[in-house]
Design a protein around this motif. Structure first.
Motif, short mmCIF file in Angstrom:
data_model
loop_
_atom_site.label_atom_id
_atom_site.label_comp_id
_atom_site.label_asym_id
_atom_site.label_seq_id
_atom_site.Cartn_x
_atom_site.Cartn_y
_atom_site.Cartn_z
N VAL A 1 15.90 -4.33 -2.85
CA VAL A 1 14.50 -4.69 -3.09
C VAL A 1 14.12 -4.25 -4.50
CG1 VAL A 1 13.65 -2.56 -2.01
CG2 VAL A 1 12.15 -4.56 -2.15
N ARG A 2 13.27 -5.03 -5.13
CA ARG A 2 12.78 -4.68 -6.46
C ARG A 2 11.42 -5.34 -6.67
NH1 ARG A 2 16.43 -8.45 -10.57
NH2 ARG A 2 15.42 -10.43 -10.03
N ILE A 3 10.73 -4.85 -7.70
CA ILE A 3 9.50 -5.50 -8.14
C ILE A 3 9.79 -6.09 -9.52
CG2 ILE A 3 7.10 -5.19 -8.83
CD1 ILE A 3 6.92 -3.00 -6.69
N THR B 1 0.86 -1.17 0.00
CA THR B 1 0.00 0.00 0.00
C THR B 1 0.90 1.22 0.00
OG1 THR B 1 -1.69 -1.18 1.26
CG2 THR B 1 -1.79 1.23 1.27
N PRO B 2 0.69 2.17 -0.93
CA PRO B 2 1.54 3.37 -0.95
C PRO B 2 1.59 4.07 0.41
CG PRO B 2 0.18 3.27 -2.91
CD PRO B 2 -0.31 2.18 -1.99
N ILE C 1 15.36 13.45 1.61
CA ILE C 1 15.62 12.15 2.22
C ILE C 1 14.28 11.53 2.61
CG2 ILE C 1 16.65 10.93 4.18
CD1 ILE C 1 18.77 13.16 4.27
N ILE C 2 14.01 10.34 2.08
CA ILE C 2 12.80 9.62 2.44
C ILE C 2 13.11 8.81 3.70
CG2 ILE C 2 11.06 7.95 1.67
CD1 ILE C 2 11.16 10.58 0.04
N LYS D 1 4.99 6.63 -2.23
CA LYS D 1 4.22 7.26 -3.31
C LYS D 1 4.98 8.44 -3.93
CE LYS D 1 -0.40 8.97 -4.31
NZ LYS D 1 -1.72 9.26 -3.75
N GLN D 2 5.70 9.19 -3.12
CA GLN D 2 6.43 10.38 -3.59
C GLN D 2 7.49 10.02 -4.63
OE1 GLN D 2 8.04 12.81 -0.45
NE2 GLN D 2 9.50 13.82 -1.81
N THR D 3 8.24 8.94 -4.38
CA THR D 3 9.33 8.56 -5.28
C THR D 3 8.97 7.37 -6.17
OG1 THR D 3 10.28 7.01 -3.67
CG2 THR D 3 11.08 9.32 -3.62
N ASN D 4 7.86 6.70 -5.84
CA ASN D 4 7.46 5.47 -6.53
C ASN D 4 8.53 4.39 -6.43
OD1 ASN D 4 5.36 4.07 -7.79
ND2 ASN D 4 6.28 4.34 -9.79
#
Length: 114
Positions: free
Chosen positions: A101-103, A18-19, A69-70, A38-41
């Protein structure tokens, strides 16, 4: 660059994310907090263990940003951890373990960070 001994592990489906919220997953017997920002996707993965509160709760933290910085803010004592590096913005002597991590093929995948 991936080497022949680099292995990605499927953790969950991408639509489980969930974003701007975290989920907790078990990877190599360790709890990992995974976030979709959500900001950087981008997807981020850090250790779920809060070194200040002494509990596995970071997946319940709030995502925010400061100076590009997130970070995730711990739900216990509100320390902020950079989601890219794991560094604590409020106490530089503390750092979380981070994961690659990746999708891929609609799956969230993790592997140990180099």
């Amino acid at each position: 660059m991936e080497t022949s001994n680099t292995t990605w592990t499927n953790i969950c489906a991408a639509n489980d994310l969930t974003p701007n919220a975290g989920i907790c997953a078990l990877y190599n017997e360790q709890q990992v907090a995974i976030f979709l920002c959500k900001q950087t996707n981008n997807v981020y993965a850090v250790a779920n263990y809060d070194p200040f509160g002494g509990a596995n709760v970071l997946s319940r933290g709030l995502i925010g940003s400061t100076q590009d910085i997130i970070y995730v803010a711990s739900p216990l004592y509100k320390q902020r951890f950079n989601l890219s590096t794991g560094e604590c913005l409020d106490s530089p002597d503390h750092k979380l373990k981070t994961y690659n991590v990746r999708i891929e093929n609609d799956q969230v995948q993790l592997k140990e960070a180099s």
